[in-house]
Design a protein around this motif. Structure first.
Motif: not given
Length: 124
Positions: A84-101
């Motif tokens: 579950v915490l790994s999924a939260v990490q992934a959501l944060v990184v993906e949101s961060w990546r999407a903001q830069h894209a």
């Protein structure tokens, strides 16, 4: 019926319901494939984080054992909370990546009324 088919059926039913509710609320169907690709990217990131978290946790547990500082079960690293915490990490990184894209804001117009993009096109 196997448990796997049952779970897939439940997930398919709730996914169809979410799609129908989204369409009723005005979400465009044409954006669904991009959203699906982003979700798949999140799942991949979550699996990478999960593997990394399990590996680092196992390494720390073995280090603690080797140094004689105590005993940590290796099984603790496979707890569902790590997933579950790994999924939260992934959501944060993906949101961060999407903001830069996100596309940059449009260039301001020149004083003579022509846009910067049309001025570049005229100069070539």
């Amino acid at each position: 019926m196997s448990d796997s088919l049952y779970i897939l059926g439940v997930v398919a039913a709730t996914s169809c319901a979410a799609y129908a509710v989204g369409r009723r609320r005005g979400l465009r169907a044409g954006l669904f494939p991009a959203a699906l690709r982003r979700a798949i990217r999140c799942v991949g990131l979550a699996l990478l984080f999960w593997g990394g978290n399990v590996a680092v946790g196992a390494g720390i547990a073995l280090l603690v054992r080797g140094l004689g500082l105590g005993f940590i079960w290796l099984y603790i690293n496979t707890d569902v909370s790590v997933l579950v915490l790994s999924a939260v990490q992934a959501l944060v990184v993906e949101s961060w990546r999407a903001q830069h894209a996100a596309p940059p804001p449009p260039a301001p117009d020149r004083a003579d009324g022509a846009s910067v993009a049309s001025a570049r096109a005229d100069s070539t």
